[in-house]
Motif scaffolding. Structure first.
Motif, PDB file in Angstrom:
ATOM      1  N   ASP A  12       0.862  -1.173   0.000  1.00 36.84           N
ATOM      2  CA  ASP A  12       0.000   0.000   0.000  1.00 36.84           C
ATOM      3  C   ASP A  12       0.906   1.234   0.000  1.00 36.84           C
ATOM      4  O   ASP A  12       1.628   1.466   0.983  1.00 36.84           O
ATOM      5  CB  ASP A  12      -0.882   0.000   1.252  1.00 36.84           C
ATOM      6  N   ARG A  14       0.388   4.251   0.568  1.00 35.29           N
ATOM      7  CA  ARG A  14       0.145   5.127   1.720  1.00 35.29           C
ATOM      8  C   ARG A  14       0.899   4.635   2.940  1.00 35.29           C
ATOM      9  O   ARG A  14       1.471   5.425   3.701  1.00 35.29           O
ATOM     10  CB  ARG A  14      -1.351   5.180   2.039  1.00 35.29           C
ATOM     11  N   ALA A  15       0.926   3.321   3.127  1.00 36.05           N
ATOM     12  CA  ALA A  15       1.624   2.749   4.268  1.00 36.05           C
ATOM     13  C   ALA A  15       3.134   2.871   4.102  1.00 36.05           C
ATOM     14  O   ALA A  15       3.850   3.183   5.057  1.00 36.05           O
ATOM     15  CB  ALA A  15       1.225   1.286   4.445  1.00 36.05           C
ATOM     16  N   LEU A  18       4.553   6.176   5.103  1.00 31.36           N
ATOM     17  CA  LEU A  18       4.644   6.416   6.544  1.00 31.36           C
ATOM     18  C   LEU A  18       6.020   6.031   7.111  1.00 31.36           C
ATOM     19  O   LEU A  18       6.424   6.554   8.149  1.00 31.36           O
ATOM     20  CB  LEU A  18       3.561   5.632   7.280  1.00 31.36           C
ATOM     21  N   HIS A  33      -1.347   4.280  13.627  1.00 29.91           N
ATOM     22  CA  HIS A  33      -1.140   3.835  12.246  1.00 29.91           C
ATOM     23  C   HIS A  33      -0.845   2.341  12.132  1.00 29.91           C
ATOM     24  O   HIS A  33      -0.660   1.837  11.020  1.00 29.91           O
ATOM     25  CB  HIS A  33       0.019   4.612  11.619  1.00 29.91           C
ATOM     26  N   ARG A  34      -0.811   1.657  13.248  1.00 31.28           N
ATOM     27  CA  ARG A  34      -0.399   0.252  13.239  1.00 31.28           C
ATOM     28  C   ARG A  34      -1.255  -0.630  12.331  1.00 31.28           C
ATOM     29  O   ARG A  34      -0.699  -1.473  11.597  1.00 31.28           O
ATOM     30  CB  ARG A  34      -0.402  -0.292  14.668  1.00 31.28           C
ATOM     31  N   LEU A  36      -2.812   0.083   9.531  1.00 31.95           N
ATOM     32  CA  LEU A  36      -2.452   0.330   8.139  1.00 31.95           C
ATOM     33  C   LEU A  36      -1.080  -0.242   7.823  1.00 31.95           C
ATOM     34  O   LEU A  36      -0.870  -0.824   6.748  1.00 31.95           O
ATOM     35  CB  LEU A  36      -2.470   1.835   7.859  1.00 31.95           C
ATOM     36  N   LEU A  37      -0.131  -0.108   8.749  1.00 29.16           N
ATOM     37  CA  LEU A  37       1.209  -0.659   8.530  1.00 29.16           C
ATOM     38  C   LEU A  37       1.179  -2.180   8.446  1.00 29.16           C
ATOM     39  O   LEU A  37       1.872  -2.779   7.619  1.00 29.16           O
ATOM     40  CB  LEU A  37       2.144  -0.212   9.656  1.00 29.16           C
ATOM     41  N   GLY A  40      -0.667  -2.964   5.105  1.00 25.61           N
ATOM     42  CA  GLY A  40      -0.071  -2.420   3.887  1.00 25.61           C
ATOM     43  C   GLY A  40       1.417  -2.623   3.737  1.00 25.61           C
ATOM     44  O   GLY A  40       1.968  -2.435   2.647  1.00 25.61           O
ATOM     45  N   VAL A  41       2.115  -3.030   4.848  1.00 26.08           N
ATOM     46  CA  VAL A  41       3.569  -3.195   4.785  1.00 26.08           C
ATOM     47  C   VAL A  41       4.004  -4.584   5.222  1.00 26.08           C
ATOM     48  O   VAL A  41       4.594  -5.340   4.455  1.00 26.08           O
ATOM     49  CB  VAL A  41       4.299  -2.112   5.627  1.00 26.08           C
TER      50      VAL A  41
END
Length: 228
Positions: A12, A14-15, A18, A33-34, A36-37, A40-41
């Motif tokens: 992702d 966006r991720a 970050l 943000h965890r 999403l991370l 996405g990561v």
């Protein structure tokens, strides 16, 4: 030995963006943000390294715990004021049951770049095997692989070194720089392609690891007997 995971479909963006901010974060920002991370990561990261390992050599080991390094530092030992969170994702796969003594392939991804590496840590036993191999005809083969990576990929050889070539090897040995190493890694970095957000990024990574494959295979054959 590669463990199957979900198919890699891309990070992702966006991720990934970050990651550049994370060294300045506190715990509350990280917790915010965890999710999403993770989605996405780190989750696609495990799928990516599994896909890469399967493409290169099914005997490479990938595990959920060992192949994806945490995005936070070891908080038990973090110094006051030091960043608690990393600006990159680090992925690994390796040959053998014990990662600490195995030839390893690394993939380091930050918000803008991807780094590729092959190497091995030196235990006393591995160090002795390394020196013997480097001083033999096999050492010439590795030297040729490394020169090709330096010329074609702009690679660099990393690792602490001794002040002098160790005995009993002559001080003017043609591969004295390799004999002086206390550990070994060859690595190079490239800008992230636009494909980082889709499945094509896995193929892009595999192509670069294929250039490192001769070094990894050399390490496996000469320092690990070519078998587990």
């Amino acid at each position: 030995m590669t463990q199957p995971t979900d198919e890699f479909e891309g990070f992702d963006p966006r991720a990934l963006a970050l990651l550049a901010q994370m060294p300045a974060w506190d715990k509350d920002q990280y917790q915010q943000h965890r999710p999403l991370l993770a989605q996405g990561v780190t989750a696609p990261g495990l799928a990516l390294i599994s896909t890469i390992a399967q493409s290169l050599d099914p005997e490479l080991t990938v595990t959920a715990r060992g192949s994806v390094s945490p995005l936070h530092t070891d908080l038990r030992f973090a110094k006051p004021g030091a960043p608690k969170y990393k600006d990159h994702l680090l992925l690994t796969c390796w040959h053998g049951a014990d990662k600490r003594q195995a030839p390893i392939l690394w993939l380091r991804i930050d918000a803008k770049r991807a780094g590729f590496a092959s190497g091995i840590a030196f235990t006393p036993a591995v160090r002795d095997l390394w020196r013997h191999a480097i001083a033999s005809n096999a050492g010439q083969q590795l030297d040729e692989h490394l020169r090709r990576l330096i010329d074609e990929r702009g690679a660099e050889i990393a690792g602490d070194t001794l002040a002098n070539v160790p005995k009993p090897y002559p001080a003017d040995h043609p591969r004295g720089d390799l004999l002086r190493l206390k550990g070994f890694q060859v690595r190079f970095i490239e800008p992230l392609p636009t494909s980082v957000g889709d499945a094509e990024f896995a193929r892009w990574c595999v192509e670069r690891f294929e250039d490192l494959q001769p070094v990894h295979d050399w390490l496996h054959a000469n320092l690990c007997g070519g078998a587990e």
